[in-house]
Design a protein around this motif. Sequence first.
Motif, PDB file in Angstrom:
ATOM      1  N   GLU A 183       0.823  -1.208   0.000  1.00  0.00           N
ATOM      2  CA  GLU A 183       0.000   0.000   0.000  1.00  0.00           C
ATOM      3  C   GLU A 183       0.857   1.259   0.000  1.00  0.00           C
ATOM      4  O   GLU A 183       1.765   1.399   0.799  1.00  0.00           O
ATOM      5  N   MET A 184       0.551   2.153  -0.926  1.00  0.00           N
ATOM      6  CA  MET A 184       1.165   3.485  -0.942  1.00  0.00           C
ATOM      7  C   MET A 184       0.415   4.380   0.048  1.00  0.00           C
ATOM      8  O   MET A 184       1.001   5.088   0.851  1.00  0.00           O
ATOM      9  N   GLY A 220       2.936   4.240   5.504  1.00  0.00           N
ATOM     10  CA  GLY A 220       2.965   3.938   6.936  1.00  0.00           C
ATOM     11  C   GLY A 220       2.979   5.159   7.850  1.00  0.00           C
ATOM     12  O   GLY A 220       2.856   5.027   9.069  1.00  0.00           O
ATOM     13  N   MET A 221       3.121   6.365   7.266  1.00  0.00           N
ATOM     14  CA  MET A 221       3.161   7.602   8.073  1.00  0.00           C
ATOM     15  C   MET A 221       1.749   8.154   8.247  1.00  0.00           C
ATOM     16  O   MET A 221       1.009   8.289   7.266  1.00  0.00           O
ATOM     17  N   ASP A 222       1.379   8.493   9.474  1.00  0.00           N
ATOM     18  CA  ASP A 222       0.052   9.034   9.778  1.00  0.00           C
ATOM     19  C   ASP A 222       0.027  10.520   9.444  1.00  0.00           C
ATOM     20  O   ASP A 222       0.855  11.291   9.942  1.00  0.00           O
ATOM     21  N   THR A 223      -0.925  10.935   8.587  1.00  0.00           N
ATOM     22  CA  THR A 223      -0.980  12.352   8.187  1.00  0.00           C
ATOM     23  C   THR A 223      -1.292  13.277   9.366  1.00  0.00           C
ATOM     24  O   THR A 223      -1.055  14.480   9.293  1.00  0.00           O
ATOM     25  N   ARG A 274       5.775  14.348  10.720  1.00  0.00           N
ATOM     26  CA  ARG A 274       6.011  13.605   9.475  1.00  0.00           C
ATOM     27  C   ARG A 274       5.460  14.312   8.242  1.00  0.00           C
ATOM     28  O   ARG A 274       5.559  13.792   7.130  1.00  0.00           O
ATOM     29  N   LEU A 275       4.864  15.484   8.434  1.00  0.00           N
ATOM     30  CA  LEU A 275       4.151  16.156   7.341  1.00  0.00           C
ATOM     31  C   LEU A 275       5.054  16.465   6.138  1.00  0.00           C
ATOM     32  O   LEU A 275       4.649  16.274   4.983  1.00  0.00           O
TER      33      LEU A 275
END
Length: 280
Positions: free
Chosen positions: A3-4, A70-73, A78-79
């Motif tokens: 998943e992207m 895998g990064m939570d928006t 992590r933005l």
Amino acid sequence: MDEMIRLQGVKYAYPTAEGVALPALDGITLDIHRGSFVAVLGHNGSGKSTLAKHLNGILIPTEGKVLVSGMDTADEDRLLDIRRTVGMVFQNPDNQIVANVVEEDVAFALENLGVPSEEIRRRVDEALKLVGMYEFRTHAPHLLSGGQKQRVAIAGVIAMRPDCIVLDEPTAMLDPRGRDEVLETVGRLNREYGVTVVLITHHMEEAAEAGRVVVMSDGRVLMDGSPRQVFQRVEELRKAGLSVPETVELLWELKECGMNLPLDALTVEECAQAIYALLH
């Protein structure tokens, strides 16, 4: 396929002046696979542009989660990484062009990120060649056609080396030639360079170019499948305020008149072959 982008039960409501929330997304669960070309279809107000803005953290869900590699928006730390991973191209190319020379415009974001000059030069030339605009690198953007401007905007995103490009109705303000230029560019990026593409559109013919079509209505996913699977559902699409490609429309009308025809012909050639096969 990995998943992207993964959306898990995403809800979003726009705040209003009266303090009443207007729901725009109502429980979207969706996976976008790395290297895929996904078209998101829907009438105005279906939630498709709101969805697009969730894919790189422009909007954060009211409920649920959006994960980009895998990064939570919702994780502010992590933005920047998220926006480097997922680039956005918007409807109006004039709103995205900031410099007076094409190559300076493509270099703009890289300069802001402190990318070394030699690397900027290499990336700008590479991006302009990819979108077929290299020979226009010293031109003034305002003298270009709409399709050319949009290709420059796409080059600016490509230069950032994203894994995924989200295009929010990128051809809405273009003439047919400009639309063809942009779609061909996007298709090539996906096919030849493995860039994940999410194309937000209300044009059936554009969606037919994708590998997968997601149809939205009233903030929900109404259909999800290949173009051939989705466009056979003519009556359901009409109820959702959408049409189908002209080839499918013709076959559907002939079928309504009693002719035994398939509804999965998307190209003119396939349509002609289906009718020819029935008549001979």
